[in-house]
Design a protein around this motif. Structure first.
Motif, PDB file in Angstrom:
ATOM      1  N   TYR A 199       3.327   3.591 -13.962  1.00 56.56           N
ATOM      2  CA  TYR A 199       3.311   2.714 -15.008  1.00 56.56           C
ATOM      3  C   TYR A 199       1.767   2.215 -15.664  1.00 56.56           C
ATOM      4  CZ  TYR A 199       8.136   2.112 -13.419  1.00 56.56           C
ATOM      5  OH  TYR A 199       9.450   2.445 -13.107  1.00 56.56           O
ATOM      6  N   GLY A 200       0.936   2.542 -14.759  1.00 56.30           N
ATOM      7  CA  GLY A 200      -0.380   2.295 -15.206  1.00 56.30           C
ATOM      8  C   GLY A 200      -0.890   1.077 -14.819  1.00 56.30           C
ATOM      9  N   SER A 201      -2.267   0.862 -14.486  1.00 58.60           N
ATOM     10  CA  SER A 201      -2.689  -0.201 -13.659  1.00 58.60           C
ATOM     11  C   SER A 201      -2.518  -1.677 -14.573  1.00 58.60           C
ATOM     12  CB  SER A 201      -4.291  -0.260 -13.741  1.00 58.60           C
ATOM     13  OG  SER A 201      -4.816   0.969 -12.892  1.00 58.60           O
ATOM     14  N   PHE A 202      -2.530  -1.790 -15.801  1.00 57.92           N
ATOM     15  CA  PHE A 202      -2.170  -2.906 -16.797  1.00 57.92           C
ATOM     16  C   PHE A 202      -0.732  -3.456 -16.392  1.00 57.92           C
ATOM     17  CE2 PHE A 202      -0.681  -5.251 -20.494  1.00 57.92           C
ATOM     18  CZ  PHE A 202      -1.661  -6.181 -20.636  1.00 57.92           C
ATOM     19  N   SER A 203       0.112  -2.637 -16.488  1.00 52.21           N
ATOM     20  CA  SER A 203       1.422  -3.095 -16.264  1.00 52.21           C
ATOM     21  C   SER A 203       1.695  -3.483 -14.778  1.00 52.21           C
ATOM     22  CB  SER A 203       2.492  -1.819 -16.404  1.00 52.21           C
ATOM     23  OG  SER A 203       2.494  -1.559 -17.893  1.00 52.21           O
ATOM     24  N   ILE A 204       1.251  -2.843 -13.684  1.00 51.48           N
ATOM     25  CA  ILE A 204       1.476  -3.279 -12.243  1.00 51.48           C
ATOM     26  C   ILE A 204       0.679  -4.731 -12.273  1.00 51.48           C
ATOM     27  CG2 ILE A 204       0.931  -2.857 -10.191  1.00 51.48           C
ATOM     28  CD1 ILE A 204       3.286  -1.350 -11.198  1.00 51.48           C
ATOM     29  N   SER A 205      -0.330  -5.172 -12.914  1.00 49.28           N
ATOM     30  CA  SER A 205      -1.243  -6.188 -13.039  1.00 49.28           C
ATOM     31  C   SER A 205      -0.089  -7.326 -13.653  1.00 49.28           C
ATOM     32  CB  SER A 205      -2.563  -6.396 -13.730  1.00 49.28           C
ATOM     33  OG  SER A 205      -3.419  -5.299 -12.975  1.00 49.28           O
ATOM     34  N   LEU A 234       0.764  -1.272  -0.052  1.00 49.68           N
ATOM     35  CA  LEU A 234       0.067  -0.096   0.108  1.00 49.68           C
ATOM     36  C   LEU A 234       0.932   1.244   0.071  1.00 49.68           C
ATOM     37  CD1 LEU A 234      -2.749  -1.056   2.623  1.00 49.68           C
ATOM     38  CD2 LEU A 234      -3.014  -0.692   0.030  1.00 49.68           C
ATOM     39  N   LEU A 235       2.051   1.121   0.389  1.00 48.68           N
ATOM     40  CA  LEU A 235       3.037   2.384   0.370  1.00 48.68           C
ATOM     41  C   LEU A 235       3.636   2.547  -1.022  1.00 48.68           C
ATOM     42  CD1 LEU A 235       4.358   4.767   2.210  1.00 48.68           C
ATOM     43  CD2 LEU A 235       6.197   2.783   2.639  1.00 48.68           C
ATOM     44  N   VAL A 236       4.141   1.547  -1.456  1.00 46.83           N
ATOM     45  CA  VAL A 236       4.848   1.471  -2.762  1.00 46.83           C
ATOM     46  C   VAL A 236       3.988   1.251  -3.950  1.00 46.83           C
ATOM     47  CG1 VAL A 236       6.657   0.788  -4.119  1.00 46.83           C
ATOM     48  CG2 VAL A 236       6.999   0.763  -1.638  1.00 46.83           C
ATOM     49  N   GLY A 237       2.929   0.566  -3.967  1.00 44.33           N
ATOM     50  CA  GLY A 237       2.152   0.016  -4.962  1.00 44.33           C
ATOM     51  C   GLY A 237       1.466   1.264  -5.851  1.00 44.33           C
ATOM     52  N   PRO A 238       0.863   2.134  -4.950  1.00 46.88           N
ATOM     53  CA  PRO A 238       0.071   3.127  -5.544  1.00 46.88           C
ATOM     54  C   PRO A 238       1.038   4.225  -6.556  1.00 46.88           C
ATOM     55  CG  PRO A 238      -0.708   3.217  -3.437  1.00 46.88           C
ATOM     56  CD  PRO A 238       0.504   2.133  -3.591  1.00 46.88           C
ATOM     57  N   LEU A 297      13.749 -13.719  -6.234  1.00 40.12           N
ATOM     58  CA  LEU A 297      13.015 -13.961  -7.225  1.00 40.12           C
ATOM     59  C   LEU A 297      12.018 -12.667  -7.535  1.00 40.12           C
ATOM     60  CD1 LEU A 297      11.905 -17.772  -7.624  1.00 40.12           C
ATOM     61  CD2 LEU A 297      13.627 -16.538  -8.956  1.00 40.12           C
ATOM     62  N   GLY A 298      11.168 -12.324  -6.550  1.00 47.12           N
ATOM     63  CA  GLY A 298      10.507 -11.269  -6.809  1.00 47.12           C
ATOM     64  C   GLY A 298      11.336  -9.938  -7.082  1.00 47.12           C
ATOM     65  N   GLY A 299      12.295  -9.723  -6.550  1.00 50.53           N
ATOM     66  CA  GLY A 299      13.171  -8.613  -6.679  1.00 50.53           C
ATOM     67  C   GLY A 299      13.722  -8.755  -8.067  1.00 50.53           C
ATOM     68  N   MET A 300      14.313  -9.854  -8.490  1.00 49.02           N
ATOM     69  CA  MET A 300      14.591  -9.993 -10.024  1.00 49.02           C
ATOM     70  C   MET A 300      13.643  -9.728 -10.822  1.00 49.02           C
ATOM     71  SD  MET A 300      16.927 -13.368  -9.534  1.00 49.02           S
ATOM     72  CE  MET A 300      17.189 -13.697 -11.217  1.00 49.02           C
ATOM     73  N   VAL A 301      12.267 -10.138 -10.671  1.00 48.90           N
ATOM     74  CA  VAL A 301      11.340  -9.797 -11.670  1.00 48.90           C
ATOM     75  C   VAL A 301      10.795  -8.131 -11.518  1.00 48.90           C
ATOM     76  CG1 VAL A 301       8.604 -10.032 -11.911  1.00 48.90           C
ATOM     77  CG2 VAL A 301      10.178 -12.020 -11.149  1.00 48.90           C
ATOM     78  N   GLY A 302      10.964  -7.715 -10.505  1.00 47.12           N
ATOM     79  CA  GLY A 302      10.880  -6.329 -10.281  1.00 47.12           C
ATOM     80  C   GLY A 302      12.089  -5.532 -11.181  1.00 47.12           C
ATOM     81  N   ALA A 303      12.978  -5.862 -10.631  1.00 49.91           N
ATOM     82  CA  ALA A 303      14.311  -5.155 -11.522  1.00 49.91           C
ATOM     83  C   ALA A 303      14.241  -5.486 -12.981  1.00 49.91           C
ATOM     84  CB  ALA A 303      15.591  -5.932 -10.938  1.00 49.91           C
ATOM     85  N   GLY A 304      13.865  -6.735 -13.478  1.00 56.25           N
ATOM     86  CA  GLY A 304      13.638  -6.822 -14.999  1.00 56.25           C
ATOM     87  C   GLY A 304      12.540  -6.008 -15.595  1.00 56.25           C
ATOM     88  N   PHE A 305      11.395  -5.913 -14.939  1.00 58.24           N
ATOM     89  CA  PHE A 305      10.230  -5.057 -15.459  1.00 58.24           C
ATOM     90  C   PHE A 305      10.762  -3.449 -15.361  1.00 58.24           C
ATOM     91  CE2 PHE A 305       7.139  -8.502 -15.104  1.00 58.24           C
ATOM     92  CZ  PHE A 305       6.585  -8.509 -16.539  1.00 58.24           C
ATOM     93  N   GLY A 306      11.610  -3.176 -14.364  1.00 60.09           N
ATOM     94  CA  GLY A 306      12.097  -1.740 -14.314  1.00 60.09           C
ATOM     95  C   GLY A 306      12.895  -1.297 -15.310  1.00 60.09           C
ATOM     96  N   PHE A 307      13.843  -2.101 -15.832  1.00 65.59           N
ATOM     97  CA  PHE A 307      14.513  -1.834 -16.950  1.00 65.59           C
ATOM     98  C   PHE A 307      13.568  -1.859 -18.125  1.00 65.59           C
ATOM     99  CE2 PHE A 307      17.893  -3.375 -14.157  1.00 65.59           C
ATOM    100  CZ  PHE A 307      19.017  -2.373 -14.319  1.00 65.59           C
ATOM    101  N   LEU A 308      12.834  -2.714 -18.370  1.00 63.99           N
ATOM    102  CA  LEU A 308      11.901  -2.767 -19.653  1.00 63.99           C
ATOM    103  C   LEU A 308      10.923  -1.608 -19.570  1.00 63.99           C
ATOM    104  CD1 LEU A 308      10.892  -6.609 -19.722  1.00 63.99           C
ATOM    105  CD2 LEU A 308      12.562  -5.388 -21.212  1.00 63.99           C
ATOM    106  N   MET A 309      10.303  -1.571 -18.336  1.00 64.77           N
ATOM    107  CA  MET A 309       9.196  -0.508 -18.543  1.00 64.77           C
ATOM    108  C   MET A 309       9.706   1.022 -18.621  1.00 64.77           C
ATOM    109  SD  MET A 309       6.073  -1.939 -16.133  1.00 64.77           S
ATOM    110  CE  MET A 309       6.834  -1.670 -14.788  1.00 64.77           C
TER     111      MET A 309
END
Length: 192
Positions: free
Chosen positions: A90-96, A80-84, A176-188
């Motif tokens: 990035y938009g709702s679709f990307s976060i989904s 709830l702190l970081v997500g909004p 693994l979650g951190g790696m997914v977030g980092a990967g999306f961070g670079f892509l998005m």
């Protein structure tokens, strides 16, 4: 200054994050009401038959389940702190997609590598969001120092805890979650 008689309105500022948090709350309450039967059936990953259709539901459903009120609070407060902020950028679709990818990756890897460990909770999503948020100022050709520090501190802590601390926390899921977030961070961030 607001005029008299004007009442502040509550805005639905992050529908995906609010919806995710709501589903987690419902899953937690169902777990308590069913003496954790619903958590075991749908909201956790463990080694079960690939012929059981619920095995595939659990590959995603595990991110909604939590073992206790404290487990729920620790994950949801960070979401709830970081997500909004992330959903706004990035938009709702990307976060989904980030949430869904994190669920599938962590669920399948846990199923394959840790057949005797039951996985549940949104901590993989939390770590994805933490690393993703540290890359919000990423530009081609540069890596933010904040990303390097966050990665070193959070991932380093998880590696240390995984080796030296015996608890019921899935440190590998956090990594693994951190790696997914980092990967999306670079892509998005290439798009923004």
């Amino acid at each position: 200054m607001r005029g008299q008689g004007t009442t502040p309105k509550i805005s639905l500022n992050a529908p995906v994050i609010l919806g995710f948090s709501g589903v987690c709350m419902i899953a937690l309450l169902l777990g308590y009401l069913t003496n954790h039967a619903s958590t075991n059936a749908v909201f956790s990953v463990y080694h079960s038959s690939l012929f059981d259709p619920l095995t595939y539901v659990r590959f995603v459903g595990h991110i909604f389940g939590h073992a206790s009120w404290e487990h729920f609070i620790s994950n949801i407060m960070l979401i709830l702190l970081v997500g909004p902020l992330l959903e706004e950028k990035y938009g709702s679709f990307s976060i989904s997609i980030v949430i869904l990818t994190t669920a599938i990756v962590t669920g399948i890897i846990n199923y394959i590598l840790f057949p005797n460990i039951q996985l549940l909770g949104a901590s993989g999503v939390v770590f994805a969001f933490i690393l993703l948020s540290s890359l919000t100022s990423f530009k081609d050709g540069t890596i933010p120092l904040t990303f390097i520090l966050v990665t070193a501190i959070y991932i380093g802590k998880e590696i240390y805890s995984g080796i030296f601390v015996s608890d019921n926390i899935s440190n590998f899921t956090h990594i693994l979650g951190g790696m997914v977030g980092a990967g999306f961070g670079f892509l998005m961030n290439k798009k923004y």
